[in-house]
Design a protein around this motif. Structure first.
Motif, PDB file in Angstrom:
ATOM      1  N   CYS A  19       0.761  -1.240  -0.067  1.00  0.00           N
ATOM      2  CA  CYS A  19      -0.031   0.038  -0.032  1.00  0.00           C
ATOM      3  C   CYS A  19       0.924   1.434  -0.020  1.00  0.00           C
ATOM      4  CB  CYS A  19      -0.965  -0.029   1.295  1.00  0.00           C
ATOM      5  SG  CYS A  19      -2.015  -1.396   1.084  1.00  0.00           S
ATOM      6  N   VAL A  20       2.016   1.151   0.726  1.00  0.00           N
ATOM      7  CA  VAL A  20       2.873   2.366   0.737  1.00  0.00           C
ATOM      8  C   VAL A  20       3.284   2.515  -0.707  1.00  0.00           C
ATOM      9  CG1 VAL A  20       5.053   3.178   1.742  1.00  0.00           C
ATOM     10  CG2 VAL A  20       3.327   2.150   3.133  1.00  0.00           C
ATOM     11  N   ALA A  21       3.884   1.369  -1.313  1.00  0.00           N
ATOM     12  CA  ALA A  21       4.482   1.496  -2.737  1.00  0.00           C
ATOM     13  C   ALA A  21       3.555   2.198  -3.513  1.00  0.00           C
ATOM     14  CB  ALA A  21       4.801   0.352  -2.996  1.00  0.00           C
ATOM     15  N   ASP A  22       2.229   1.755  -3.351  1.00  0.00           N
ATOM     16  CA  ASP A  22       0.869   2.340  -4.240  1.00  0.00           C
ATOM     17  C   ASP A  22       0.930   3.791  -4.080  1.00  0.00           C
ATOM     18  OD1 ASP A  22      -1.503   2.056  -5.971  1.00  0.00           O
ATOM     19  OD2 ASP A  22      -2.093   2.855  -3.964  1.00  0.00           O
ATOM     20  N   LEU A  23       1.052   4.211  -2.689  1.00  0.00           N
ATOM     21  CA  LEU A  23       1.088   5.631  -2.628  1.00  0.00           C
ATOM     22  C   LEU A  23       1.985   6.490  -2.917  1.00  0.00           C
ATOM     23  CD1 LEU A  23      -0.428   8.121  -1.049  1.00  0.00           C
ATOM     24  CD2 LEU A  23       1.134   7.436   0.958  1.00  0.00           C
ATOM     25  N   GLU A  24       3.279   5.876  -3.014  1.00  0.00           N
ATOM     26  CA  GLU A  24       4.525   6.488  -3.546  1.00  0.00           C
ATOM     27  C   GLU A  24       4.365   6.377  -4.963  1.00  0.00           C
ATOM     28  OE1 GLU A  24       7.052   7.721  -2.211  1.00  0.00           O
ATOM     29  OE2 GLU A  24       7.777   6.635  -0.292  1.00  0.00           O
ATOM     30  N   ASP A  25       4.015   5.712  -5.809  1.00  0.00           N
ATOM     31  CA  ASP A  25       3.724   5.512  -7.317  1.00  0.00           C
ATOM     32  C   ASP A  25       2.862   6.588  -7.785  1.00  0.00           C
ATOM     33  OD1 ASP A  25       4.094   4.152 -10.082  1.00  0.00           O
ATOM     34  OD2 ASP A  25       1.884   3.713  -9.633  1.00  0.00           O
ATOM     35  N   LEU A  26       1.762   6.586  -6.781  1.00  0.00           N
ATOM     36  CA  LEU A  26       0.618   7.509  -7.224  1.00  0.00           C
ATOM     37  C   LEU A  26       1.098   9.280  -7.130  1.00  0.00           C
ATOM     38  CD1 LEU A  26      -2.481   8.062  -7.715  1.00  0.00           C
ATOM     39  CD2 LEU A  26      -2.885   8.070  -5.257  1.00  0.00           C
ATOM     40  N   ASP A  33      -2.745  -2.488  11.726  1.00  0.00           N
ATOM     41  CA  ASP A  33      -2.333  -1.365  12.885  1.00  0.00           C
ATOM     42  C   ASP A  33      -0.957  -1.041  11.932  1.00  0.00           C
ATOM     43  OD1 ASP A  33      -4.567  -1.683  14.196  1.00  0.00           O
ATOM     44  OD2 ASP A  33      -3.548  -2.486  15.988  1.00  0.00           O
ATOM     45  N   GLY A  34      -0.886   0.315  12.033  1.00  0.00           N
ATOM     46  CA  GLY A  34       0.428   0.983  11.565  1.00  0.00           C
ATOM     47  C   GLY A  34       0.472   1.613  10.148  1.00  0.00           C
ATOM     48  N   LEU A  35      -0.524   1.146   9.518  1.00  0.00           N
ATOM     49  CA  LEU A  35      -0.545   1.422   7.765  1.00  0.00           C
ATOM     50  C   LEU A  35      -0.607   3.182   7.738  1.00  0.00           C
ATOM     51  CD1 LEU A  35      -0.782   0.907   4.790  1.00  0.00           C
ATOM     52  CD2 LEU A  35      -3.173   1.215   5.234  1.00  0.00           C
ATOM     53  N   TYR A  36      -1.624   3.664   8.609  1.00  0.00           N
ATOM     54  CA  TYR A  36      -1.358   5.126   8.440  1.00  0.00           C
ATOM     55  C   TYR A  36      -0.196   5.908   9.052  1.00  0.00           C
ATOM     56  CZ  TYR A  36      -6.126   4.398   6.769  1.00  0.00           C
ATOM     57  OH  TYR A  36      -7.226   4.002   6.099  1.00  0.00           O
ATOM     58  N   ALA A  37       0.564   5.281   9.992  1.00  0.00           N
ATOM     59  CA  ALA A  37       1.622   5.560  10.421  1.00  0.00           C
ATOM     60  C   ALA A  37       2.920   5.564   9.327  1.00  0.00           C
ATOM     61  CB  ALA A  37       2.359   4.817  11.508  1.00  0.00           C
ATOM     62  N   ALA A  38       2.783   4.505   8.255  1.00  0.00           N
ATOM     63  CA  ALA A  38       3.699   4.054   7.466  1.00  0.00           C
ATOM     64  C   ALA A  38       3.360   5.257   6.101  1.00  0.00           C
ATOM     65  CB  ALA A  38       3.486   2.952   6.878  1.00  0.00           C
ATOM     66  N   PHE A  39       1.952   5.418   5.952  1.00  0.00           N
ATOM     67  CA  PHE A  39       1.553   6.470   5.050  1.00  0.00           C
ATOM     68  C   PHE A  39       2.110   7.934   5.476  1.00  0.00           C
ATOM     69  CE2 PHE A  39      -2.592   4.469   2.935  1.00  0.00           C
ATOM     70  CZ  PHE A  39      -1.647   3.711   2.357  1.00  0.00           C
ATOM     71  N   HIS A  82      -8.078   1.985  21.899  1.00  0.00           N
ATOM     72  CA  HIS A  82      -7.796   3.320  21.898  1.00  0.00           C
ATOM     73  C   HIS A  82      -8.841   4.400  22.035  1.00  0.00           C
ATOM     74  CE1 HIS A  82      -5.116   0.689  19.703  1.00  0.00           C
ATOM     75  NE2 HIS A  82      -4.289   1.379  19.977  1.00  0.00           N
ATOM     76  N   PHE A  83      -8.606   5.490  22.503  1.00  0.00           N
ATOM     77  CA  PHE A  83      -9.514   6.575  22.435  1.00  0.00           C
ATOM     78  C   PHE A  83     -10.132   7.276  21.058  1.00  0.00           C
ATOM     79  CE2 PHE A  83     -11.259  10.960  23.503  1.00  0.00           C
ATOM     80  CZ  PHE A  83     -12.115  10.614  24.555  1.00  0.00           C
ATOM     81  N   TRP A  84      -8.816   7.177  20.377  1.00  0.00           N
ATOM     82  CA  TRP A  84      -8.937   7.608  18.748  1.00  0.00           C
ATOM     83  C   TRP A  84      -8.618   6.635  18.159  1.00  0.00           C
ATOM     84  CZ3 TRP A  84     -11.853  12.157  18.629  1.00  0.00           C
ATOM     85  CH2 TRP A  84     -11.535  13.021  19.404  1.00  0.00           C
ATOM     86  N   GLY A  85      -9.264   6.162  17.007  1.00  0.00           N
ATOM     87  CA  GLY A  85      -9.024   5.205  15.781  1.00  0.00           C
ATOM     88  C   GLY A  85      -7.593   5.519  15.471  1.00  0.00           C
ATOM     89  N   TRP A  86      -7.112   6.547  15.241  1.00  0.00           N
ATOM     90  CA  TRP A  86      -5.729   7.158  14.930  1.00  0.00           C
ATOM     91  C   TRP A  86      -4.330   6.412  15.575  1.00  0.00           C
ATOM     92  CZ3 TRP A  86      -2.075   9.897  17.716  1.00  0.00           C
ATOM     93  CH2 TRP A  86      -2.473  10.474  18.477  1.00  0.00           C
ATOM     94  N   GLN A  87      -4.955   6.136  16.996  1.00  0.00           N
ATOM     95  CA  GLN A  87      -3.982   5.925  17.733  1.00  0.00           C
ATOM     96  C   GLN A  87      -3.377   4.176  17.553  1.00  0.00           C
ATOM     97  OE1 GLN A  87      -6.253   6.899  21.327  1.00  0.00           O
ATOM     98  NE2 GLN A  87      -4.749   8.401  21.751  1.00  0.00           N
ATOM     99  N   ALA A  88      -4.001   3.582  16.691  1.00  0.00           N
ATOM    100  CA  ALA A  88      -3.638   2.407  16.305  1.00  0.00           C
ATOM    101  C   ALA A  88      -2.404   2.563  15.069  1.00  0.00           C
ATOM    102  CB  ALA A  88      -4.653   1.436  15.728  1.00  0.00           C
ATOM    103  N   HIS A  89      -2.240   3.902  15.102  1.00  0.00           N
ATOM    104  CA  HIS A  89      -1.122   4.028  13.975  1.00  0.00           C
ATOM    105  C   HIS A  89      -0.474   5.414  14.521  1.00  0.00           C
ATOM    106  CE1 HIS A  89      -3.740   1.974  11.043  1.00  0.00           C
ATOM    107  NE2 HIS A  89      -4.880   2.311  11.728  1.00  0.00           N
TER     108      HIS A  89
END
Length: 427
Positions: free
Chosen positions: A186-193, A219-225, A251-258
């Motif tokens: 997914c990170v490679a796809d984002l980089e390519d985009l 967990d961690g995908l959006y941290a990698a993004f 987590h209190f917020w969903g983002w905290q998984a990332h």
């Protein structure tokens, strides 16, 4: 067809959907239960679309609303508003965003619309990155970044939207990969985009996709993004309309998984904070929130009555550790539902965390979505005294389960038993 249903059809748009072949009129509620106009009692596992977050008719919230309404119902943001300032202070502190500023709206749609305005103005770009299978509201800007065609009625848009892989773990071209390889792909796809476009303003993403069927990446995908986004100066908007306030339990917020790289630049919220009162809002870094060079106000955002409700509701949630309850009781409920799902060839997956659980239905022996089965289970659950929701990017074939966060162990067991019977009866 009831008289009220006929009257509804006579004055409402055809696209204003109703659940059930014979739609319900809910008349009152208490705790985790609601009653219809015929006196039938239901265990509520959907909470008005994840909005009755603590409980129906919660005395603390009812009292706060009544007392504030007796003093002052409305003022607009042109005047100082003590309940608004107090709730903003608490949300800013809870957000994790340094030097945060808070702007209140009346819905999640309006919150996401405001976040898009801030991001595009701050970056000087009308390009937005969004996730496939996503949903962010029904305004003109929000449907234009919604990656779910069932909820995006037009291709016309004020924004140029580019869709990224990653929001759905169990379907799509990367579904068979391990979590680690899935994230890398997914990170490679984002980089390519990003190599084929001008600099976007922001990535907007739901940590758990709500309307999309309670799907989530590892967990961690959006941290990698975020590592990629930061290199390009692209903002990260976390749409917490459904995942905020501890619903996911862990987590209190969903983002905290990332969370490896800190909080998002912008958080949007709504639904549960008001326990049914119309509250939405945006939290952002001061430089982002203050980037607009034109005047603005809100007539109804930050209403004294809704702010009083939000303060009372948030206090109750924190004082009674409803996040912990979501983790404990939600863990038990998902365990029970996975046992139910394992006994049915029509269940592809039971997924979720906390009290945000999805059951994806397929045609037995295939991977093909089964919206007819989902509709049938919805009806059977109602007949058994349980209200649930539907969703999913594949023809609404996912049962959505999201009770108030005060759900008891006994109620979780009761709801799981009703769902087991409904699945057996309907499929």
């Amino acid at each position: 067809m009831t008289g009220l249903h006929e009257r509804h059809l006579a004055v409402s748009p055809e696209w204003l959907a109703l659940y059930y072949r014979q739609p319900l009129e809910l008349t009152h509620g208490e705790g985790r239960h609601v009653w219809d106009a015929d006196g039938n009692r239901y265990l509520d596992f959907f909470g008005g679309i994840l909005t009755t977050m603590t409980a129906h008719a919660l005395p603390e919230v009812t009292k706060a609303v009544t007392e504030q309404a007796g003093r002052l119902i409305h003022s607009s943001t042109l005047y100082l508003n003590r309940p608004m300032v107090e709730l903003a202070e608490r949300i800013a502190a809870l957000s994790g965003i340094p030097d945060a500023r808070v702007f209140f709206t009346t819905s999640g749609t309006e919150a996401n619309d405001a976040a898009l305005l801030l991001a595009t103005a701050h970056r000087g770009s009308n390009q937005i990155l969004a996730m496939r299978n996503s949903y962010h509201g029904r305004s003109f800007s929000a449907v234009s970044i919604t990656g779910n065609k069932g909820w995006s009625p037009t291709t016309l848009s004020p924004l140029q939207t580019l869709y990224v892989h990653g929001g759905v773990r169990s379907r799509g071209p990367y579904a068979e990969l391990s979590d680690e390889r899935f994230i890398k792909a997914c990170v490679a796809d984002l980089e390519d985009l990003l190599g084929h476009t001008r600099e976007p303003a922001a990535l907007i993403a739901e940590p758990v996709q709500g309307v999309g069927g309670f799907t989530a990446p590892p967990d961690g995908l959006y941290a990698a993004f975020r590592e990629v986004l930061d290199r390009h100066g692209i903002l990260w908007i976390s749409d917490e309309v459904q995942t905020g306030w501890g619903r996911t339990g862990d987590h209190f917020w969903g983002w905290q998984a990332h969370a490896e790289n800190g909080p998002p630049d912008i958080i949007t919220f709504a639904k549960g904070i008001g326990n049914g009162m119309s509250i939405g809002g945006v939290v952002a870094r001061a430089d982002v929130m203050n980037c607009l060079d034109a005047n603005s106000i809100s007539t109804f955002g930050g209403s004294p009555v809704t702010m009083a409700a939000g303060l009372a509701n948030l206090s109750y949630l924190l004082e009674h550790d409803l996040q912990g309850n979501a983790r404990r009781v939600g863990g038990l409920l998902i365990e029970r539902l996975r046992a139910v799902g394992a006994a049915s060839e029509a269940v592809k997956e039971v997924r979720g965390r906390g009290l945000m659980i999805g059951i994806e239905l397929v045609k037995p022996g295939t991977d093909e979505a089964n919206p007819e089965a989902a509709a049938a289970v919805l009806e059977a659950a109602r007949a058994g005294g349980l209200l649930i929701g539907k969703g999913g990017g594949h023809n609404t074939s996912v049962l959505r389960i999201a009770p108030p966060l005060s759900l008891t162990v006994a109620e979780a067991e009761e709801g799981a038993a009703i769902l087991a019977d409904a699945l057996h009866a309907a499929i």
